[in-house]
Structures are given as C-alpha cells and as structure tokens.
Design an enzyme around this catalytic site. Structure first.
Site, PDB file in Angstrom:
ATOM      1  N   GLY A  62       0.641  -0.749  -0.023  1.00  0.00           N
ATOM      2  CA  GLY A  62      -0.173   0.197  -0.111  1.00  0.00           C
ATOM      3  C   GLY A  62       0.895   1.324  -0.036  1.00  0.00           C
ATOM      4  O   GLY A  62       0.320   1.921  -0.812  1.00  0.00           O
ATOM      5  N   ASP A  63       2.006   1.532   1.344  1.00  0.00           N
ATOM      6  CA  ASP A  63       3.350   2.260   0.508  1.00  0.00           C
ATOM      7  C   ASP A  63       3.480   2.360  -0.818  1.00  0.00           C
ATOM      8  O   ASP A  63       3.465   3.757  -0.668  1.00  0.00           O
ATOM      9  CB  ASP A  63       3.447   2.299   1.746  1.00  0.00           C
ATOM     10  CG  ASP A  63       2.884   2.754   3.469  1.00  0.00           C
ATOM     11  OD1 ASP A  63       2.882   3.620   3.672  1.00  0.00           O
ATOM     12  OD2 ASP A  63       3.155   1.270   4.343  1.00  0.00           O
ATOM     13  N   SER A  64       3.938   1.503  -1.222  1.00  0.00           N
ATOM     14  CA  SER A  64       4.695   1.504  -2.280  1.00  0.00           C
ATOM     15  C   SER A  64       3.590   2.262  -3.400  1.00  0.00           C
ATOM     16  O   SER A  64       4.417   2.851  -4.147  1.00  0.00           O
ATOM     17  CB  SER A  64       5.130   0.269  -2.272  1.00  0.00           C
ATOM     18  OG  SER A  64       6.967   0.236  -1.756  1.00  0.00           O
ATOM     19  N   GLY A 105       2.904   5.640  -3.358  1.00  0.00           N
ATOM     20  CA  GLY A 105       4.732   6.225  -3.128  1.00  0.00           C
ATOM     21  C   GLY A 105       4.587   6.401  -5.071  1.00  0.00           C
ATOM     22  O   GLY A 105       4.840   7.366  -5.328  1.00  0.00           O
TER      23      GLY A 105
END
Length: 407
Positions: free
Chosen positions: A178-180, A183
C-alpha cells in the site's frame, strides 16, 4: 545546442535539474522521493534533528545496529536536519521550498497548515511548486483526519480480502504494498503536475491516498459486485476460471509456476507433456472450458510435474515456449544469470556494510536512464552543504540555527 549536448544535460536521468524537498517519514512519501531520485532529481530529505526518519531504525535484520531498509529507500538523497516544529525551522523550510520544484510530504492532513507550510502559503513564495501529499485517506472526506498506515489502506482498498488461501483469514502481502503504491502514484502525479507547471508557471497539489492507490489495482472487482452481486474472495494460488495457471509440485520438492491459459500456449503445454490430444479434448479445448474444469486440469498437470525434477522440467517448458518459472527468494535472485546480465541488482559502497546490493532503477530508458549514485546518507550529512549552496547561508547563521535547535 546539438541533440547529444542536450542529452548530456540529463547525465543522471530525465529528472536531472529537478529539485525535490522530501519531508515524509517511513515509507509512502519517501518511496515517492526514491523514485524521483532514481531518475536524477536532486532529493533533499528533511529530517527531524534528533533521530531522523524512523525508517533509519526499521527492518528485521540490523547488522551494526543499523537498518538495511533505509539505505535503499533513501538512496540518491541528501539528508538535511530541520525542526519543523519551531519557527526558525519553519523559516528554513520556506526558504528551501522557494528554491524547489517539488515538495513531498506524508504528514496527517492539517499538519503543514499549522506550521505555516500549507500549499496556499507556499504558492505565495513559489507559484510553480508541485506539492505532493501522501496520506492514508486523502486530504478531504470524513476519514481524512484519521491516523492510518499502509496496512489499513490495503484492507480498505480491497487487496487484503482477496489475498491468501480461502481457508484462512486475509493475508498480508510480504512487502509494504500500500505504501509503495501510494508513493508510485504520487511520483506519477508529480510528473504530470511538473509538465503543467512548465507550461503554465503554476504548481498544484497532488493528493495520493493509500486506499485509492490500492483500489486502482482492483480490476473489475467493483462492477462484478454492483452488476452481478459477486464478491471476489481469496483463491490461493489460482485465479478462478483462468487455467492452467498455478504452482505445481516437482519430484525434488520444489514448486514451478506454469501459466498456459491462452489457447495457443495450452496447446504447447499439452505437446510438452506428451499429451497433445488434451488441446482438442472438449473439456480443455477453450479458455472457458478449461476454467470450468480447472481443478481436474490442475490435478492432471500436477501428476505430470511431480515426476520431474525442477530444472529439467523448466528446460522442457522453456524449450516448448510455455511460460514457467521458479519461486525466487533473494538467494536465487543474486545467483541468477538473467538478473546479472541485465544488472537488475547493483552494488553500492556503504560506509558500514561494504558492498551493498539492491534492486536497480526501473523502468529502463534507452537514452536518459536513471542511475544509483549513493546509499541512504547519514543523518544531517548534507545540512551545511545545502544551506550554503542552495540558500546561501553563511557560517554564522548556520551556527545560530544549530545552537537554537532549528537544525
């Protein structure tokens, strides 16, 4: 200026000359900064003076007590310490952003505004600035003020519910997906906004929410439910009605993935198996029929693969034009000749660890490729350099800022 001379101006990649100030912590915002830095942007990572980005302490394995994750996500970046919670630190940040093209942050909505660093205030001093804001739920809406991490965005965005075996609760993917994703979409948004800023002289806000970035991957999940009432569920190593495409056992205890769901490719697989007649069998002759008989077909293929060792099996499949591969860990990646030939993994010098392997820049550009220049820096390693060269501050003011706890 000749074309070769113009291309020489992009020696570090297509974003050479773009200045990015990154004030994000942990992963979502910093991953956006990593991608921009990979392609040549000057990324100035602004960190809290005492301890810096918590990512400096994250990761399971920590030789010498230091993170192996931070050198990757902070590669190609310069570290500048600045305390954004005090007025002098906020003034330094405003001066930096007056000289920047992109500002990346992943604080909770409203935090920048409390510090006098909201987009409206920043555009007064730098109208072309692209402000990239990465959060769990976005900058508005009823959930905007909630605390949130990538795992929550993965759950809300739908990927958790469809990940894992149907006999178990939803599984976590083994990386911070999710973070990647947030980003990555943030970096894409920054590129689009930079193009507009170059043409109009006006920057804008890029609002990248983790749950929406995950949702963007969910294919036809929404209309499947809205139009037919079907809710996608966990299906383990298969996609329902897509066959054969599964992980199959080998005689020596390994696992091989085979993807032969297209009609022409299944015909090739049947030939490799010595069962050419399967391609004309009414149960398997079309994509739809193979889907209907997926379990029986997988059992048939598993019985065949289970009589062969992994490497001879793969050689047969590759020679027959059937997509197939092993399940790699880092061990196989570091030993693989294809990874080596394409330099998919490169080594950079690290002051504590020595040669430090990490994945290379992706995607590849034929004429102005990105490149890796250095690993994640020491905390505050570039503070004086940036304050002198970018802001023109003299030693006296730098010393006063440091004495006052602003840097």
């Amino acid at each position: 200026m000749t074309a070769p001379a113009r291309e020489a101006a992009f020696a570090d990649g297509p974003l050479t000359g773009v200045r990015v100030v990154e004030a994000g912590v942990l992963l979502a915002g910093p991953f956006c900064g990593q991608l921009l830095g990979d392609f040549g942007a000057e990324v100035i990572k602004v960190e809290e003076p005492a301890n810096g980005d918590p990512m400096r302490q994250w990761g399971r394995e920590k030789p010498h007590g230091k993170s192996l994750w931070f050198p990757v996500v902070a590669r190609n970046k310069k570290s500048v310490t600045c305390n954004l919670r005090v007025p002098d630190g906020q003034r330094v940040m405003r001066e930096l952003l007056a000289h920047a093209d992109v500002f990346v942050e992943n604080f909770r909505p409203g935090t920048l505004e409390r510090w006098g660093l909201g987009p409206e205030q920043l555009h007064e001093i730098n109208p072309k600035l692209v402000v990239v804001r990465v959060t769990a739920f976005g900058q508005d809406g009823p959930y905007a003020s909630r605390a949130g991490y990538g795992s929550i965005g993965e759950a809300m965005g739908g990927i958790r519910h469809v990940t894992g075996d149907p006999s178990t609760p939803p599984s976590r993917i083994g990386v911070s997906l999710g973070d990647s994703l947030a980003g990555t979409f943030a970096a894409l948004g920054a590129m689009m906004a930079l193009r507009v800023a170059a043409g109009t002289g006006r920057g804008q806000v890029v609002d990248s929410a983790i749950y929406e970035s995950v949702l963007a991957l969910m294919e036809s999940l929404l209309p499947e439910y809205a139009l037919t009432g079907y809710v996608r569920e966990r299906t383990g190593s298969i996609l329902p009605n897509v066959a054969p495409s599964n992980a199959y056992p080998t005689q020596d205890g390994a696992t091989v993935l085979i993807a032969a769901n297209q009609d022409t490719v299944f015909r090739r697989l049947a030939a490799v198996m010595g069962r050419a007649e399967l391609a004309d069998d009414p149960r398997y002759a079309s994509h739809a029929k193979r889907g209907e008989n997926q379990v029986a077909l997988d059992e048939l293929i598993a019985a065949w693969t289970g009589k062969l060792d992994q490497h001879p099996l793969l050689e047969l499949l590759h020679a027959g034009g059937v997509p197939a591969g092993s399940v790699y860990t880092a061990r196989e990646m570091l030993a693989d000749e294809h990874f080596a030939a394409r330099e998919a993994i490169v080594e950079l010098p690290h002051p504590d660890f020595g040669p430090f392997p990490m994945h290379n820049v992706a995607p590849r550009l034929s004429r102005t490729p990105g490149r890796l220049r250095w690993v994640g820096p020491k905390l505050g390693e570039h503070t004086d350099e940036v304050l002198r060269e970018v802001l023109g501050l003299d030693d006296e003011r730098i010393a006063a800022l440091r004495a006052g706890g602003a840097i």
